[in-house]
Design a protein around this motif. Structure first.
Motif, PDB file in Angstrom:
ATOM      1  N   SER A  47       0.818  -1.217   0.000  1.00 24.18           N
ATOM      2  CA  SER A  47       0.000   0.000   0.000  1.00 24.18           C
ATOM      3  C   SER A  47       0.850   1.266   0.000  1.00 24.18           C
ATOM      4  CB  SER A  47      -0.929   0.011   1.223  1.00 24.18           C
ATOM      5  OG  SER A  47      -0.184   0.039   2.430  1.00 24.18           O
ATOM      6  N   LEU A  48       2.093   1.169   0.486  1.00 21.26           N
ATOM      7  CA  LEU A  48       2.958   2.347   0.476  1.00 21.26           C
ATOM      8  C   LEU A  48       3.185   2.840  -0.951  1.00 21.26           C
ATOM      9  CD1 LEU A  48       4.744   4.391   1.934  1.00 21.26           C
ATOM     10  CD2 LEU A  48       6.625   2.726   1.802  1.00 21.26           C
ATOM     11  N   ALA A  49       3.311   1.902  -1.894  1.00 20.16           N
ATOM     12  CA  ALA A  49       3.517   2.307  -3.291  1.00 20.16           C
ATOM     13  C   ALA A  49       2.300   3.057  -3.816  1.00 20.16           C
ATOM     14  CB  ALA A  49       3.804   1.076  -4.147  1.00 20.16           C
ATOM     15  N   PHE A  50       1.080   2.547  -3.485  1.00 21.87           N
ATOM     16  CA  PHE A  50      -0.131   3.258  -3.900  1.00 21.87           C
ATOM     17  C   PHE A  50      -0.197   4.637  -3.245  1.00 21.87           C
ATOM     18  CE2 PHE A  50      -1.457  -1.193  -4.522  1.00 21.87           C
ATOM     19  CZ  PHE A  50      -1.906  -1.118  -5.835  1.00 21.87           C
ATOM     20  N   GLY A  51       0.098   4.682  -1.945  1.00 21.54           N
ATOM     21  CA  GLY A  51       0.029   5.958  -1.239  1.00 21.54           C
ATOM     22  C   GLY A  51       0.983   6.986  -1.793  1.00 21.54           C
ATOM     23  N   LEU A  52       2.223   6.550  -2.047  1.00 18.04           N
ATOM     24  CA  LEU A  52       3.217   7.488  -2.588  1.00 18.04           C
ATOM     25  C   LEU A  52       2.817   7.970  -3.976  1.00 18.04           C
ATOM     26  CD1 LEU A  52       5.941   8.909  -2.383  1.00 18.04           C
ATOM     27  CD2 LEU A  52       7.023   6.813  -3.256  1.00 18.04           C
TER      28      LEU A  52
END
Length: 447
Positions: A47-52
């Motif tokens: 999810s960090l990739a989506f958030g960034l």
């Protein structure tokens, strides 16, 4: 309620226990076996990739749109950005369903009909849910960053200790240093005890993952789901539609009952009474010239009158049995059981008499069910149970017949469901091939 349902079979209980991550068991073995635990861990890792990505797109896109408003380019750019983040929010709802088992209803206002895109874009921009989507995607980066760091720490420690013997085998030895205390693992056997520590850390990681997943699911529901007023309006609208459907089915059931009574009167008692009148007329004509023939006709008319009275009595019993009015549900059902072709065990446990409408519907559900048992079930025994459960009258009719009962449109079982629908009741039919058949009706004592 007020509808006909079929009972489901299979692993329904397991699915019910794992509806979403908040409902799952916290027992260690159950958490290891639950797919929700591992799906949540995968989501928190990516999810960090989506958030960034969304943080960069939204911050840069918003800055460009505001900066280019002076030459009007920023307006279409902002609208495109708005459409994009709404699509991103829709994707996040799907990911929340896949990772956490959380079903987030769509909170958006209904788009106007027609092909005018400007009206649709105006509704899109004025919808509060659009800006809640924006807030969710902007905050996704810092929230997912914290979730990623915490998750990676516990899972990295778990992997380190769990696979320490393999690490020692590859590197030839590993020193574990806790600052005030150090341990040298020179071979896989000396590193093996730390794998047990790794299993303990895995359980800790699962608990941490579950807690983070519950928090993220709450955050997603808060910003991506409908507001409290929207939920209440939807429930009220659904309730209204259900009541309209129930009342319509009730009117149809009453109309069908009226047509049946008219048909039975016309084809049965009316024809017999007409025959009686004709016999009496013929007997009166023969009274002086042929007394014996007149006597025969009078006896025939008398027999026809008794048959007509019997048919009228049966018809009145079909409308509302007198025994039900005078003595209540228990004696009325016992009378039905006594006329059934198979042994029927009757159990009625009601602390007080329910309303007349509930008694009537319960009676006819049992009557129709016993008639179906006699016609189709090939059963050797049956049972009738009527109890009160928290303001509901529950009627169960069970037989050990061949099963396979299916509710057909305009059939007897569908008619029972329509009767139950008139007071917002529910009828459930569970009849697998080979039996047994269970017909259950839940009837509210107040509506």
């Amino acid at each position: 309620m007020g509808e006909l349902k079929s009972a489901a079979s299979g692993g329904g209980a397991t699915a019910a226990r794992e509806r979403n991550v908040a409902d799952g068991s916290w027992r260690p073995l159950a958490m290891v076996r639950s797919s929700l635990s591992w799906r949540s861990a995968i989501y928190l890792a990516v999810s960090l990739a989506f958030g960034l990505s969304w943080f960069i797109v939204l911050t840069v896109g918003t800055a460009l749109s505001l900066g280019l408003l002076i030459i009007w380019v920023g307006i279409p750019l902002g609208l495109l950005l708005m459409i994009a983040w709404r699509g991103g929010a829709m994707l996040e709802r799907l990911l929340a369903k896949a990772a956490f088992g959380v079903d987030i209803p769509t909170p958006y206002r209904q788009m106007p009909k027609g092909g005018n895109p400007l009206r649709k874009l105006r509704v899109l921009a004025a919808d509060p849910a659009t800006w809640k989507d924006f807030a969710y995607l902007v905050l996704l980066f810092p929230i997912s960053l914290v979730e990623f760091v915490v998750s990676m720490v516990v899972w990295a420690a778990t992997a380190t200790f769990l696979f320490l013997p393999v690490w020692v085998l590859v590197d030839g030895g590993v020193e574990i240093n806790f600052g005030v205390w150090a341990y040298w693992a020179g071979n896989p056997l000396t590193a093996l005890p730390w794998s047990v520590v790794g299993f303990g850390l895995m359980l800790l990681a699962l608990y941490v993952t579950r807690a983070i997943a519950i928090g993220h699911a709450f955050y997603a529901r808060l910003l991506l789901g409908p507001s409290r007023s929207q939920i209440e309006n939807r429930e009220l609208r659904a309730r209204t539609e259900h009541l309209q459907a129930s009342r319509a089915r009730g009117v149809d059931a009453v109309e069908a009952e009226r047509r049946r009574i008219e048909r039975d009167l016309h084809d049965g008692a009316q024809q017999r009474l007409l025959a009686v009148a004709m016999d009496i007329g013929r007997a009166r004509a023969k009274l002086e010239d042929d007394p014996d023939g007149a006597r025969t006709l009078i006896e025939q008319a008398h027999a026809g009158t008794k048959e007509a009275i019997s048919e009228l009595r049966d018809l009145a019993r079909g409308i509302y049995p007198a025994i039900l009015t005078d003595r209540g549900l228990d004696p009325a059902l016992s009378g039905l059981a006594g006329r059934a072709p198979v042994p029927v065990e009757v159990e009625v446990d009601l602390p007080e008499r329910p309303p007349a409408a509930v008694e009537s519907i319960a009676y006819f559900i049992v009557a129709e069910s016993l008639a179906n048992i006699a016609k189709y079930a090939r059963a050797t025994r049956a049972s009738v149970r009527v109890v009160q459960e928290e303001g509901w009258v529950v009627v169960e009719v069970i037989d050990n017949g061949v099963g396979g009962a299916v509710a057909q449109p305009d059939g007897g079982l569908a008619g029972l469901a329509d009767r139950a629908a008139t007071i917002d009741g529910m009828l459930i039919v569970d009849s697998p091939p080979g039996g047994p058949t269970i017909i259950r009706a839940d009837l509210p004592c107040s509506w």
